[in-house]
Design a protein around this motif. Structure first.
Motif, mmCIF file in Angstrom:
data_model
loop_
_atom_site.group_PDB
_atom_site.id
_atom_site.type_symbol
_atom_site.label_atom_id
_atom_site.label_comp_id
_atom_site.label_asym_id
_atom_site.label_seq_id
_atom_site.Cartn_x
_atom_site.Cartn_y
_atom_site.Cartn_z
ATOM 1 N N THR A 1 103.214 101.657 125.100
ATOM 2 C CA THR A 1 103.872 100.367 125.308
ATOM 3 C C THR A 1 105.029 100.569 126.271
ATOM 4 O OG1 THR A 1 105.467 100.660 123.519
ATOM 5 C CG2 THR A 1 103.300 99.726 122.929
ATOM 6 N N TYR A 2 105.665 99.470 126.651
ATOM 7 C CA TYR A 2 106.841 99.572 127.528
ATOM 8 C C TYR A 2 107.927 100.427 126.875
ATOM 9 C CZ TYR A 2 111.104 98.119 129.987
ATOM 10 O OH TYR A 2 112.290 98.110 130.673
ATOM 11 N N GLN A 3 108.170 100.191 125.594
ATOM 12 C CA GLN A 3 109.219 100.926 124.905
ATOM 13 C C GLN A 3 108.883 102.407 124.744
ATOM 14 O OE1 GLN A 3 112.201 99.926 124.206
ATOM 15 N NE2 GLN A 3 111.833 97.807 124.882
ATOM 16 N N GLU A 4 107.598 102.734 124.752
ATOM 17 C CA GLU A 4 107.185 104.127 124.559
ATOM 18 C C GLU A 4 107.144 104.923 125.860
ATOM 19 O OE1 GLU A 4 104.354 103.367 120.616
ATOM 20 O OE2 GLU A 4 103.474 103.386 122.635
ATOM 21 N N GLN B 1 96.041 88.073 119.394
ATOM 22 C CA GLN B 1 97.180 88.687 120.057
ATOM 23 C C GLN B 1 97.204 90.184 119.764
ATOM 24 O OE1 GLN B 1 100.822 86.729 119.055
ATOM 25 N NE2 GLN B 1 100.015 84.683 119.459
ATOM 26 N N ARG B 2 97.645 90.952 120.752
ATOM 27 C CA ARG B 2 97.656 92.397 120.592
ATOM 28 C C ARG B 2 98.950 92.977 121.122
ATOM 29 N NH1 ARG B 2 92.291 93.964 123.738
ATOM 30 N NH2 ARG B 2 92.726 91.980 124.795
ATOM 31 N N THR B 3 99.318 94.102 120.553
ATOM 32 C CA THR B 3 100.398 94.872 121.149
ATOM 33 C C THR B 3 99.939 95.345 122.519
ATOM 34 O OG1 THR B 3 101.164 95.630 118.989
ATOM 35 C CG2 THR B 3 101.853 96.918 120.899
ATOM 36 N N PHE B 4 100.806 95.207 123.525
ATOM 37 C CA PHE B 4 100.419 95.578 124.888
ATOM 38 C C PHE B 4 100.550 97.095 125.033
ATOM 39 C CE2 PHE B 4 100.428 93.736 129.438
ATOM 40 C CZ PHE B 4 99.709 94.837 129.908
ATOM 41 N N LYS B 5 99.430 97.794 124.788
ATOM 42 C CA LYS B 5 99.334 99.226 125.035
ATOM 43 C C LYS B 5 98.489 99.426 126.277
ATOM 44 C CE LYS B 5 99.593 100.611 120.148
ATOM 45 N NZ LYS B 5 100.752 101.527 120.241
ATOM 46 N N LEU B 6 98.977 100.184 127.218
ATOM 47 C CA LEU B 6 98.248 100.405 128.464
ATOM 48 C C LEU B 6 96.859 100.963 128.167
ATOM 49 C CD1 LEU B 6 101.121 101.891 130.652
ATOM 50 C CD2 LEU B 6 100.153 99.580 130.777
ATOM 51 N N THR B 7 95.859 100.367 128.822
ATOM 52 C CA THR B 7 94.453 100.693 128.540
ATOM 53 C C THR B 7 93.710 100.933 129.846
ATOM 54 O OG1 THR B 7 94.495 99.299 126.555
ATOM 55 C CG2 THR B 7 92.328 99.844 127.453
ATOM 56 N N GLY B 8 92.887 101.987 129.884
ATOM 57 C CA GLY B 8 92.076 102.257 131.067
ATOM 58 C C GLY B 8 92.880 102.785 132.230
ATOM 59 N N CYS C 1 106.638 93.829 129.258
ATOM 60 C CA CYS C 1 108.045 94.052 128.914
ATOM 61 C C CYS C 1 108.384 93.530 127.517
ATOM 62 C CB CYS C 1 108.958 93.411 129.958
ATOM 63 S SG CYS C 1 108.872 94.215 131.591
ATOM 64 N N ASN C 2 107.698 92.468 127.084
ATOM 65 C CA ASN C 2 107.913 91.919 125.740
ATOM 66 C C ASN C 2 107.104 92.641 124.675
ATOM 67 O OD1 ASN C 2 109.881 89.874 125.967
ATOM 68 N ND2 ASN C 2 108.403 88.492 126.922
ATOM 69 N N GLY C 3 106.062 93.362 125.108
ATOM 70 C CA GLY C 3 105.293 94.163 124.164
ATOM 71 C C GLY C 3 104.112 93.483 123.533
ATOM 72 N N VAL C 4 103.830 92.222 123.898
ATOM 73 C CA VAL C 4 102.710 91.486 123.302
ATOM 74 C C VAL C 4 101.820 90.962 124.409
ATOM 75 C CG1 VAL C 4 102.005 89.562 121.822
ATOM 76 C CG2 VAL C 4 104.127 90.805 121.334
ATOM 77 N N PHE C 5 100.514 91.251 124.330
ATOM 78 C CA PHE C 5 99.584 90.799 125.350
ATOM 79 C C PHE C 5 99.093 89.404 125.018
ATOM 80 C CE2 PHE C 5 95.276 90.405 127.162
ATOM 81 C CZ PHE C 5 95.588 90.595 128.500
#
Length: 371
Positions: free
Chosen positions: A145-148, A129-136, A116-120
């Motif tokens: 990302t959550y916002q996308e 640190q990485r932008t939290f983009k859904l993977t796999g 929800c915050n966008g950072v993994f």
């Protein structure tokens, strides 16, 4: 030759830590019957996230704080997007703050908060640190990302329900040790948490923070060795302080005695923390100055029973006279105890037994008192 019996789990830990641990009680429960109230609460993800952000749900800080990979966290988020059921979480109510404390479910809750915050894993090193983009995950969600996410999918995430079981100890009223046992049993699969890791998780406060500070004291580090990955070094400092202040209250199992002491002194007055700091550092400095790195080692490994008894013995002498004995008398007292057959027996077998504790403490306190 001093050889301590231990179960297989403790043998492994002893080899890693170069510490001899007693045949204590990793799987023991004190002879206490608990009265526990539990009830269920259904939280939506948006509500959980906001409570996490406000600190109303506290995720305990301890060594293995977050271990999921980005792929693992993504799969959990995907389950919510697909409407699949997910495991519930366990919470307890903190005595002091009335906040919820997470007993089980921190990986899931942190994954939600990160997404929800966008950072993994924002607590990691800045360069990892990485932008939290859904993977796999399924192609329609991959790389988002959550916002996308589409408004519909964000709505599905926000309104997904996670069930929480909230536990509260009603009796005995003087402590909250049942939470320790609940935490231990729920988290007993895979690499089992050590007793001190659990205490650090459920009894976080000023006293636990002080143990971390004391663990960095140079004399202690020289005598113990490298920082222990499972907090064995911090547990020994706790053991010293528990016996120094509350030896008369000791009843086995050892782990329960230590847990009750931590809970009782979770957020103590500053003078207690100052006294704890001073007596530990002075005692360790005195042993290091007199006996060096092998002060608590008869053979290769540091002997926990020798450590607790001799440290308490010398600490009581320091506290009663407000001065440090010279190195030679400390050496003589150490040698006298090591040559005492009854003392050796009490630090070699059944070392968590009440009789063994009493024998070695009494002999050590008496021997150091005459310095």
């Amino acid at each position: 030759m001093v050889s301590l019996e231990a179960n297989e789990g403790d043998k492994i830990s002893a080899i890693e830590a170069d510490v001899e641990v007693e045949d204590q009680d990793v799987d023991s429960v004190a002879p206490v019957r608990y009265e526990i109230t539990s009830f269920g609460v259904d939280f939506d993800v948006e509500g959980l996230f906001r409570r996490l952000e406000r600190g109303e749900i506290a995720i305990p800080k301890f060594q293995r704080n977050f271990v999921w990979s980005l792929r693992h966290s993504s799969r959990f988020i995907e389950s919510l997007l697909l409407g699949l059921p997910v495991p519930g979480i366990f919470l307890s109510r903190d005595f002091d703050s009335d906040k919820y404390v997470v007993i089980d479910g921190q990986q899931r809750l942190k994954s939600l908060q990160f997404f929800c915050n966008g950072v993994f894993n924002p607590s990691a090193e800045a360069n990892t640190q990485r932008t939290f983009k859904l993977t796999g995950v399924q192609q329609e969600f991959e790389g988002l990302t959550y916002q996308e996410l589409s408004p519909r999918d964000r709505f599905r995430i926000d309104n997904s329900v996670i069930h929480a079981t909230v536990v509260k100890q009603d009796a005995p009223a003087e402590d909250n040790t049942s939470v320790y046992h609940v935490f231990d049993r729920i988290n007993s699969t895979g690499l089992r948490l050590s007793a001190q890791e659990i205490r650090s998780a459920i009894c976080h406060g000023k006293f636990i923070d002080k143990l971390g500070i004391l663990n960095e004291h140079p004399s202690w580090r020289s005598m113990f060795g490298r920082v222990h990955s499972r907090m064995r070094d911090q547990e020994l400092i706790l053991r010293f302080l528990a016996f120094f202040f509350d030896e008369a209250l000791y009843n086995p199992p050892m782990s329960e005695f230590l847990t009750v002491f931590v809970q009782k002194n979770r957020n103590p007055q500053d003078d207690f923390l100052t006294e704890s700091n001073d007596i530990f550092t002075q005692t360790m400095d005195a042993f290091m100055g007199a006996l060096g790195e092998r002060a608590f080692r008869i053979e290769r490994a540091l002997n926990a029973a020798i450590f607790d008894s001799m440290s308490v013995g010398l600490a009581r002498r320091i506290a009663s006279s407000n001065n440090l004995p010279e190195p030679e008398p400390i050496k003589a007292a150490h040698r006298s105890l090591i040559e005492d057959r009854d003392y050796l027996e009490a630090v070699s077998r059944s070392t968590a037994d009440e009789r063994s504790v009493s024998i070695r403490m009494t002999k050590a306190v008496e021997r150091f008192a005459v310095l």
